[in-house]
Write a protein that holds these residues in place. Structure first.
Motif, PDB file in Angstrom:
ATOM      1  N   UNK A  99      64.771  -9.417  51.129  1.00  0.00           N
ATOM      2  CA  UNK A  99      63.609  -8.765  50.540  1.00  0.00           C
ATOM      3  C   UNK A  99      62.778  -8.194  51.683  1.00  0.00           C
ATOM      4  N   UNK A 100      62.483  -6.901  51.587  1.00  0.00           N
ATOM      5  CA  UNK A 100      61.855  -6.157  52.685  1.00  0.00           C
ATOM      6  C   UNK A 100      60.474  -5.695  52.242  1.00  0.00           C
ATOM      7  N   UNK A 101      59.488  -5.805  53.150  1.00  0.00           N
ATOM      8  CA  UNK A 101      58.119  -5.427  52.780  1.00  0.00           C
ATOM      9  C   UNK A 101      57.257  -5.183  54.012  1.00  0.00           C
ATOM     10  N   UNK A 102      56.152  -4.456  53.791  1.00  0.00           N
ATOM     11  CA  UNK A 102      55.132  -4.198  54.795  1.00  0.00           C
ATOM     12  C   UNK A 102      53.854  -4.905  54.367  1.00  0.00           C
ATOM     13  N   UNK A 103      53.208  -5.550  55.293  1.00  0.00           N
ATOM     14  CA  UNK A 103      51.945  -6.216  54.980  1.00  0.00           C
ATOM     15  C   UNK A 103      50.893  -5.183  54.567  1.00  0.00           C
ATOM     16  N   UNK A 104      50.303  -5.371  53.389  1.00  0.00           N
ATOM     17  CA  UNK A 104      49.189  -4.549  52.874  1.00  0.00           C
ATOM     18  C   UNK A 104      49.553  -3.080  52.658  1.00  0.00           C
ATOM     19  N   UNK A 115      60.727 -10.476  61.453  1.00  0.00           N
ATOM     20  CA  UNK A 115      59.341 -10.033  61.612  1.00  0.00           C
ATOM     21  C   UNK A 115      59.246  -8.923  62.655  1.00  0.00           C
ATOM     22  N   UNK A 116      58.751  -7.782  62.236  1.00  0.00           N
ATOM     23  CA  UNK A 116      58.398  -6.703  63.148  1.00  0.00           C
ATOM     24  C   UNK A 116      56.936  -6.363  62.960  1.00  0.00           C
ATOM     25  N   UNK A 117      56.512  -5.289  63.609  1.00  0.00           N
ATOM     26  CA  UNK A 117      55.089  -4.929  63.583  1.00  0.00           C
ATOM     27  C   UNK A 117      54.921  -3.446  63.279  1.00  0.00           C
ATOM     28  N   UNK A 118      54.029  -3.147  62.342  1.00  0.00           N
ATOM     29  CA  UNK A 118      53.555  -1.783  62.093  1.00  0.00           C
ATOM     30  C   UNK A 118      52.246  -1.641  62.858  1.00  0.00           C
ATOM     31  N   UNK A 131      42.663   0.253  60.890  1.00  0.00           N
ATOM     32  CA  UNK A 131      43.480   0.344  62.102  1.00  0.00           C
ATOM     33  C   UNK A 131      43.633  -1.045  62.715  1.00  0.00           C
ATOM     34  N   UNK A 132      44.839  -1.557  62.584  1.00  0.00           N
ATOM     35  CA  UNK A 132      45.172  -2.900  63.059  1.00  0.00           C
ATOM     36  C   UNK A 132      46.686  -2.972  63.159  1.00  0.00           C
ATOM     37  N   UNK A 133      47.212  -4.150  63.431  1.00  0.00           N
ATOM     38  CA  UNK A 133      48.652  -4.377  63.400  1.00  0.00           C
ATOM     39  C   UNK A 133      49.009  -5.156  62.143  1.00  0.00           C
ATOM     40  N   UNK A 134      50.138  -4.787  61.534  1.00  0.00           N
ATOM     41  CA  UNK A 134      50.569  -5.404  60.282  1.00  0.00           C
ATOM     42  C   UNK A 134      52.037  -5.809  60.386  1.00  0.00           C
ATOM     43  N   UNK A 135      52.383  -6.880  59.687  1.00  0.00           N
ATOM     44  CA  UNK A 135      53.761  -7.355  59.711  1.00  0.00           C
ATOM     45  C   UNK A 135      54.698  -6.426  58.924  1.00  0.00           C
ATOM     46  N   UNK A 136      55.906  -6.308  59.437  1.00  0.00           N
ATOM     47  CA  UNK A 136      57.052  -5.819  58.676  1.00  0.00           C
ATOM     48  C   UNK A 136      57.964  -7.033  58.512  1.00  0.00           C
ATOM     49  N   UNK A 137      58.358  -7.346  57.267  1.00  0.00           N
ATOM     50  CA  UNK A 137      59.002  -8.631  56.999  1.00  0.00           C
ATOM     51  C   UNK A 137      60.292  -8.433  56.213  1.00  0.00           C
TER      52      UNK A 137
END
Length: 556
Positions: free
Chosen positions: A237-242, A304-307, A281-287
């Motif tokens: 299951x793939x998703x981006x935080x917020x 876990x990656x980062x947007x 403007x911040x960093x968000x997880x890619x999961x």
């Protein structure tokens, strides 16, 4: 005699004019690949061999446009034979380039061989990988983009940038060690990977990871992420935080656009999603988290990656964005049913995808394919209808062309609608009707997720169902706008039904994308035969054709 007065020249002239009018300016793309083992990359462990291409893991992007010709000269610097397959590229009229054990002799160590194939009548998101000897578990994979021709509009605004993202499970052990351990029944039945990688990098803050994947975006801009599950075992299951995702394409089909918080991507599948950088403007997880497994946020099996927003001064939060219950199969099935064909847009051709529909087709053959885990001659195997595929030294395509199959396979011995009483090895080759419609029902008798892939074609995903399939289940099919793709998931204890139009002559692999299942026998070959020798129907063997097995001395 005028050009138009001779039938052959008239045909060529007409074809040329049509190509010019349609903007069909295909080009040749030449690639040189040095394939080798690298012991220094080690994404999340030490001293592990990784298959690289030109020193890269993942391998380089193949960036093409509809109808381009791709020339890939592969130099095999491994210590064992090698083949590449092009997952989802249909190899129109040209199964000689498909790169699986049933179509090609392997490239021997210390030698090179050039694949030449065309991205004919295709657009979309795909990937390539090594197809034999369990090598995919060591890497060697990379992304493929097939872009629209300029004369055909893409059904969404041009994104600010496109990103390729290969997600998938990974094991700490050497692929050779895993390969040899598959002879152990317990390991073959219960082997679980160790970690989820993103573009060959370990999870953010993984204790053994050397790096994590990050993408930089600008607030207010929209980006296209081309995401493929290149793993061996796990649906994710793939998703981006917020951030919401708009699903726009899958494996060469533009989809009716739906907005989702998360997306299930099964082994071997590819999607395009649009993500708009519309948050602070911040960093968000890619999961990416596995299906049908319980994991904690800190587990290695949480990718876990980062947007990263370009002006961000804030790191990611402590807590990860929650996803659906990994055991909620109904959520996953309902989402799968919502992935539908965009019937109004063009893709590789200017006419709408909906020009081709399955509302009134006549099915000429039906296959009912059931998987199972078996023991044959004291070895763990996987089977289809109780037949576990046994790879021959002579590729089936060569045996078919040079020997009419003699001594290599017996056509149509494989049971397509029944299960043999006893599990046994077999060389499964089934004849199908050229330009006929094939219905395939995949039944998953295992307690794990499975996915099936068909080379040479896209198939229409028309139905999902529980338990045993009967002809009455056809009343539940979606024949209005089923999506066309080349890999489809089959849920534990359930079935999935597809339609395929068999207009592409050749010898085509139908396999489980679950690497262990495939390696241990869950596959068969479909022979689409046209007796007409006209090269417009199927191309002759390439001049550089490799010979092996019985085809070393082809008979006239």
């Amino acid at each position: 005699m005028s050009v138009s007065g001779h039938p052959r020249w008239s045909f060529l002239f007409t074809t040329l004019v049509a190509a010019l009018l349609s903007g069909n300016h295909a080009i040749d793309i030449y690639l040189e690949w040095d394939v080798a083992l690298d012991y220094t990359i080690s994404p999340v462990s030490t001293n592990q061999p990784v298959i690289t291409i030109n020193g890269m893991f993942p391998g380089p992007l193949i960036n093409a446009t509809t109808n381009d010709f791709i020339h890939v000269n592969v130099h095999n610097n491994l210590e064992e034979p090698l083949l590449f397959t092009w997952n989802g590229i249909q190899q129109r009229l040209n199964s000689w380039q498909d790169g699986v054990s049933g179509t090609n002799c392997p490239i021997q160590p210390g030698t090179n061989w050039t694949y030449v194939f065309q991205t004919k009548d295709q657009i979309g998101t795909f990937f390539y990988f090594p197809s034999i000897k369990y090598q995919k578990a060591a890497g060697g994979y990379g992304p493929i983009r097939v872009n629209n021709r300029n004369v055909i509009l893409v059904p969404f605004d041009k994104p600010e940038e496109e990103f390729d993202l290969l997600i998938g499970d990974w094991s700490y052990d050497s692929y050779k060690m895993i390969r040899s351990s598959l002879n152990d029944r317990l390991i073959a039945s219960h082997m679980i990977p160790d970690v989820i990688l993103m573009n060959g990098k370990g999870p953010y803050e993984h204790p053994m990871g050397k790096a994590y994947e990050s993408f930089t975006v600008t607030k207010g801009k929209t980006y296209r992420f081309r995401v493929s599950n290149v793993g061996s075992v796990l649906s994710l299951n793939f998703r981006f935080e917020n951030h919401k995702m708009v699903v726009v394409e899958t494996e060469g089909s533009y989809t009716s656009q739906i907005t989702v918080d998360s997306l299930d991507i099964h082994v071997g599948q590819s999607y395009s999603v649009l993500v708009t950088a519309d948050q602070n403007e911040a960093d968000y997880y890619i999961v990416a988290t596995p299906k049908l497994i319980n994991v904690k946020d800190s587990d290695s099996l949480v990718g876990k990656g980062v947007l990263h927003y370009s002006n961000s001064g804030l790191t990611v939060d402590v807590s990860l964005p929650s996803g659906p219950d990994p055991f909620d199969v109904e959520f996953s099935i309902n989402q799968a049913k919502s992935i539908r064909w965009n019937m109004t847009t063009g893709a590789a051709r200017p006419n709408p995808q909906g020009t081709f529909n399955v509302t009134n087709v006549t099915i000429s053959q039906t296959f009912i394919l059931q998987n199972s885990a078996e023991t044959i001659k004291d070895l763990p195997r996987f089977a289809v209808n109780n037949v576990s595929y046994y790879t021959q030294s002579t590729p089936l395509k060569l045996a078919d062309y040079f020997l009419n199959g003699s001594g290599v396979y017996q056509l149509d011995e494989f049971p397509t609608q029944s299960v043999n009483a006893q599990a046994a090895y077999g060389v499964s080759v089934v004849s199908v009707n050229h330009k006929g419609w094939l219905e395939v029902m995949f039944k998953n008798n295992l307690d794990v997720m499975d996915s099936w892939h068909l080379d040479g074609f896209g198939f229409y995903v028309v139905g999902f169902g529980d338990g045993g399939w009967t002809p009455d289940a056809r009343s539940t099919y979606n024949l209005l706008d089923p999506v066309v793709r080349s890999t489809v998931q089959v849920y534990p204890g359930k079935w999935t039904a597809v339609y395929a139009f068999l207009d592409n002559p050749g010898m085509w692999n139908l396999r489980s994308q679950h690497l262990k299942h495939w390696y241990l026998g869950q596959e068969l070959y479909i022979r689409v035969y046209d007796p007409d020798p006209n090269p417009a129907k199927e191309r002759p063997p390439p001049d550089n054709l490799l010979l092996c097995g019985e085809s070393d001395t082809p008979k006239s």
